[in-house]
Design an enzyme around this catalytic site. Sequence first.
Site, mmCIF file in Angstrom:
data_model
loop_
_atom_site.group_PDB
_atom_site.id
_atom_site.type_symbol
_atom_site.label_atom_id
_atom_site.label_comp_id
_atom_site.label_asym_id
_atom_site.label_seq_id
_atom_site.Cartn_x
_atom_site.Cartn_y
_atom_site.Cartn_z
ATOM 1 N N GLU D 78 62.209 65.280 20.433
ATOM 2 C CA GLU D 78 63.360 66.166 20.313
ATOM 3 C C GLU D 78 64.219 66.116 21.571
ATOM 4 O O GLU D 78 63.743 66.266 22.674
ATOM 5 C CB GLU D 78 62.913 67.597 20.022
ATOM 6 C CG GLU D 78 62.168 67.740 18.704
ATOM 7 C CD GLU D 78 63.009 67.341 17.486
ATOM 8 O OE1 GLU D 78 64.238 67.237 17.627
ATOM 9 O OE2 GLU D 78 62.411 67.126 16.412
ATOM 10 N N CYS D 141 59.628 75.951 16.386
ATOM 11 C CA CYS D 141 59.547 74.764 17.234
ATOM 12 C C CYS D 141 60.743 74.733 18.170
ATOM 13 O O CYS D 141 60.598 74.633 19.392
ATOM 14 C CB CYS D 141 59.496 73.506 16.370
ATOM 15 S SG CYS D 141 57.957 73.398 15.416
ATOM 16 N N HIS D 165 57.761 66.433 17.401
ATOM 17 C CA HIS D 165 57.434 66.840 16.037
ATOM 18 C C HIS D 165 56.558 65.785 15.374
ATOM 19 O O HIS D 165 56.862 64.598 15.434
ATOM 20 C CB HIS D 165 58.715 67.011 15.203
ATOM 21 C CG HIS D 165 59.178 68.427 15.104
ATOM 22 N ND1 HIS D 165 60.429 68.831 15.478
ATOM 23 C CD2 HIS D 165 58.551 69.552 14.655
ATOM 24 C CE1 HIS D 165 60.553 70.137 15.273
ATOM 25 N NE2 HIS D 165 59.432 70.593 14.788
#
Lengths: 202, 202, 202, 202
Positions: D78, D141, D165
Amino acid sequence: MILLTGFEPFGTHKVNPSEEIARALDGRRFGEHVVRGVVLPVHHREAAAQMAALLQAIDPAAILHVGLAEGRARIALERVALNVMDYAIADNAGYRALDEACVAGGPPAYFATLPLRDVLAALTADGVPAYISSTAGTYLCNQTLYATLHLVSCAGRTTRVGFVHLPLSAGMVAAAGVELPSMDAPLMQRAIETVLRVVAAT
Amino acid sequence: MILLTGFEPFGTHKVNPSEEIARALDGRRFGEHVVRGVVLPVHHREAAAQMAALLQAIDPAAILHVGLAEGRARIALERVALNVMDYAIADNAGYRALDEACVAGGPPAYFATLPLRDVLAALTADGVPAYISSTAGTYLCNQTLYATLHLVSCAGRTTRVGFVHLPLSAGMVAAAGVELPSMDAPLMQRAIETVLRVVAAT
Amino acid sequence: MILLTGFEPFGTHKVNPSEEIARALDGRRFGEHVVRGVVLPVHHREAAAQMAALLQAIDPAAILHVGLAEGRARIALERVALNVMDYAIADNAGYRALDEACVAGGPPAYFATLPLRDVLAALTADGVPAYISSTAGTYLCNQTLYATLHLVSCAGRTTRVGFVHLPLSAGMVAAAGVELPSMDAPLMQRAIETVLRVVAAT
Amino acid sequence: MILLTGFEPFGTHKVNPSEEIARALDGRRFGEHVVRGVVLPVHHREAAAQMAALLQAIDPAAILHVGLAEGRARIALERVALNVMDYAIADNAGYRALDEACVAGGPPAYFATLPLRDVLAALTADGVPAYISSTAGTYLCNQTLYATLHLVSCAGRTTRVGFVHLPLSAGMVAAAGVELPSMDAPLMQRAIETVLRVVAAT
């Protein structure tokens, strides 16, 4: 006045439904606002430069950018623009950015300033598949939204700014012969009209 | 006469675009043929029973079954029907078949007998996303196509028979709020009209 | 003896996990059966010709064909083979079939004769994503399954025959850099071992 | 020390591979760093509160958050955390946020500060499907990544922070019986080890 921008075709696409809609709605009136439809180049410098000139020249009350997102199944109302250029394919000038900033020293992100929940409710009521998206990608679409929000912010303007991604048109998928989601061009134009109606009313 | 069938809603679907199209085109003329639009039940026995009665009663020149396939992005021209019932969800009578035959002792499969390449060419020329599919699934859609082809074959008829799967309609996906492909209802009706035009001409 | 076949790479793929598994399991014993691992060419005539020669030469108790299906997320246990060759891309000889029969005059389809429900239960119990698929496509995979089932049927043999499609391997997707499902190569080999164990026991 | 966090199961998931990996790697050494593995609650307030306490208590050199993203086919590195909570499903306390800020008055976004390109290169070289993602969603998240980056930023720390993830595990998809991408649990653990190795070396 509401500034409505589309993009020219790029990559392997021969057409761009966002261009067609920007042309089709140029001069149309929504509430008190007349639409100025403009087609932006898919160019790492020129798109933002043209936006800067347009902002100076016409001082719109709101700006709706529209672009094309292959693979998406619904109208995407973009929530945010990131300060990142990371092109999966080259732009129309042959330039392929890798992890560059849209604006060196700019903040990591800006939130779009259109009333996305109202727009989503109006589209859903109208039977148009739509959602609020948390990524506008890292290509020209995201970059243009970032550039415009940055310009507006730095100038202290109150111009509301947003971005809508369109699926491929039905005709594009028919011609390509691939299993990708699409939306019929008239439905997409109707969707943008709905967005403009909500924007004009707020 | 061309027999055009849709299905009633099933599973979690409140509507079924194939039902709406069968109703909308009932009585319409394509070439020398008048369309008889009928809505079939999503029922493991009744759908085939109604088809048997209809075939006896109206002796159509061609039969176009239309059904709904969530998740597909394009109009699917089904190539084949398998002698398998394997329901992922129960039918509207609450029955869930597991690896049963549509017709005990019947052949493993029948090919549809509509001119699928001509239909695909016409749809593509018309800008409608479409493809020739090699599986109609193992639910009522496949079963109905199998049952009809078996009836026609056993009776020695020359009736041409085919099946078209539709994506979810735009309105269904708008209401569901999920990232699934859809097609606008007017475009789907236009697609079925195109199919009927090609079928009527051949 | 159980005949286990994989395919050589094709299209844009540099490797084919089905080839690697056929080589890795060649000579392995499952119950009373020794595996004979063979790699078939992706060739519209040669694949079937080699299968005919192998059947004559080694008279296996069961045949498990394994192939590659880009885009699938799970191990696919193929239920049926259609009498259709309709290649989306050319085979390795540069030949691209369009709506041809695998065997002129052959029946529309054959069902695979492996105990698919038992295989599925064993894979699921072992934590391997798998499902029973109703289309093996219309490329070499489907064609090979059809050809083998037709040979076995015409010869009056009792040889059980089936086909398993594999997802892309993790390494293939890592190298390609695209958002496609994959499965780790060791997990795929373990899956095929499980299939062979069930087949050997029945 | 490197702080490695996973999450407890949430929604319909009975397990969470990120939890299992955080437990499995707790106490492991990468370069000069020992891993402290912690499992965070899927709770709109508690996750961030626990992170604040952990930062105070252990002052790690780097923080790697790991979470689960159903539907993704690859390991997602991410790039950014948004100041948005917009939960598609309720958290484990039954709370469902709609368009809230993670931190009222906080900046729109923070960029992760791990060397994502180096991590991506290492994963790709190791045959693990991975990519740099531009959205961590708007659930726990994203919120946890935002909260941690905000804490580190406000405290003037140099702690590097990132989020990875994971796809569903193979076992989860096998049990669910749905066509969703997955990754084998051992491969996912190997991937996180690779990430930690790169992080420890920089």
